[in-house]
Design a protein around this motif. Structure first.
Motif, PDB file in Angstrom:
ATOM      1  N   LEU A  23     -16.198 -11.425 -40.265  1.00 13.53           N
ATOM      2  CA  LEU A  23     -16.126 -10.176 -41.718  1.00 13.53           C
ATOM      3  C   LEU A  23     -14.682 -10.000 -41.599  1.00 13.53           C
ATOM      4  CD1 LEU A  23     -19.159  -8.244 -40.401  1.00 13.53           C
ATOM      5  CD2 LEU A  23     -19.320  -9.936 -42.186  1.00 13.53           C
ATOM      6  N   VAL A  80     -24.711  -8.659 -43.740  1.00 11.06           N
ATOM      7  CA  VAL A  80     -24.818  -9.528 -41.969  1.00 11.06           C
ATOM      8  C   VAL A  80     -26.761  -9.811 -41.343  1.00 11.06           C
ATOM      9  CG1 VAL A  80     -23.376  -9.478 -40.049  1.00 11.06           C
ATOM     10  CG2 VAL A  80     -22.456  -7.902 -41.738  1.00 11.06           C
ATOM     11  N   PHE A  99     -19.565 -13.154 -33.607  1.00 11.10           N
ATOM     12  CA  PHE A  99     -19.328 -12.451 -34.470  1.00 11.10           C
ATOM     13  C   PHE A  99     -17.326 -11.668 -34.172  1.00 11.10           C
ATOM     14  CE2 PHE A  99     -23.432 -11.239 -34.131  1.00 11.10           C
ATOM     15  CZ  PHE A  99     -23.955 -11.032 -35.205  1.00 11.10           C
ATOM     16  N   GLY A 101     -14.365 -10.115 -36.837  1.00 12.12           N
ATOM     17  CA  GLY A 101     -13.927  -8.943 -37.642  1.00 12.12           C
ATOM     18  C   GLY A 101     -11.783  -8.248 -38.163  1.00 12.12           C
ATOM     19  N   THR A 109     -18.243  -4.986 -37.935  1.00 13.65           N
ATOM     20  CA  THR A 109     -18.901  -6.213 -36.854  1.00 13.65           C
ATOM     21  C   THR A 109     -19.564  -4.939 -35.738  1.00 13.65           C
ATOM     22  OG1 THR A 109     -17.496  -7.546 -37.553  1.00 13.65           O
ATOM     23  CG2 THR A 109     -17.603  -7.916 -35.549  1.00 13.65           C
ATOM     24  N   VAL A 123     -18.003 -11.175 -29.113  1.00  7.94           N
ATOM     25  CA  VAL A 123     -17.601  -9.927 -30.432  1.00  7.94           C
ATOM     26  C   VAL A 123     -16.697 -10.018 -30.109  1.00  7.94           C
ATOM     27  CG1 VAL A 123     -18.272  -8.401 -31.657  1.00  7.94           C
ATOM     28  CG2 VAL A 123     -20.071  -8.969 -30.427  1.00  7.94           C
ATOM     29  N   ALA A 125     -13.447  -8.124 -32.282  1.00 11.65           N
ATOM     30  CA  ALA A 125     -13.222  -6.764 -32.822  1.00 11.65           C
ATOM     31  C   ALA A 125     -11.209  -6.975 -33.194  1.00 11.65           C
ATOM     32  CB  ALA A 125     -13.903  -5.352 -32.387  1.00 11.65           C
TER      33      ALA A 125
END
Length: 207
Positions: A23, A80, A99, A101, A109, A123, A125
């Motif tokens: 993202l 998403v 994920f 971002g 995210t 994930v 971030a």
């Protein structure tokens, strides 16, 4: 196939294949963020990067009251969700979905996974936190089941206060995520090589 613009790289999404959803940040593009995948240890992944309308997921700061960012925030979360649903339709389970971002994309995210907690692959971030003028725990549900989450951030950062990053990490941990926050003094609003290395070590290590 997609009701929205989405850039792809790597392999085709299919059962047994791991997938990375990327993202982009405010003013960025799917094309920009998809190049980030080249720095991750994801050679066998399918890579998907949806494009936000007008290069922004929502108009105001992520620290604004959520109502000010509607209907754009809900629309972004729905984009998403549509990507994830399309992957589930291809028999790709949550644990094979990753994920990542940056900035506004990192906020989106974290907001998406917290609202839809499950045992994801992982994930990442880069400079982000949960969305809102304060945290709204009632918006978040589910159990991460030990999902690894890496959050890297600068201190200070012009857009993302460290306090919000730390509060977001605590909330995610309360939902059974394995969260690591790494703070980089004076890094600025960017992605560092060390952050990429940490993401590979923590999130993509078993991928």
């Amino acid at each position: 196939m997609h009701p929205f613009d989405i850039k792809t790289a790597g392999h085709e999404p299919a059962a047994g294949r791991k997938v990375l959803i990327l993202l982009h940040g405010r003013g960025g593009s799917a094309e920009d963020i998809i190049s980030l995948a080249g720095y991750f240890d994801v050679p066998d992944f399918a890579i998907l990067a949806p494009q936000a309308a007008n290069n922004t997921w929502y108009p105001y700061s992520f620290l604004a009251p959520p109502a000010q960012n509607e209907p754009w925030l809900s629309s972004a979360l729905q984009v998403v969700n549509q990507v994830v649903l399309q992957l589930h339709a291809k028999d790709i389970p949550a644990e094979d979905i990753y994920f990542a971002g940056f900035s506004q994309g990192a906020c989106l995210t974290l907001e998406f996974v917290a609202r839809n907690a499950a045992r994801y692959g992982g994930v990442v971030a880069f400079t982000g936190g949960l969305v809102g003028d304060q945290l709204y725990p009632e918006n978040y549900a589910g159990d991460f089941g030990g999902t690894p989450i890496f959050i890297g951030t600068s201190n200070p950062d012009p857009h993302v206060p460290l306090e919000r990053v730390q509060a977001s990490a605590q909330l995610l941990e309360s939902m059974k995520a394995a969260v690591m926050v790494k703070v980089y003094p004076g890094m600025g609003h960017t992605i560092s090589q060390d952050e990429v290395d940490e993401a590979n070590r923590l999130v993509f290590v078993d991928a």
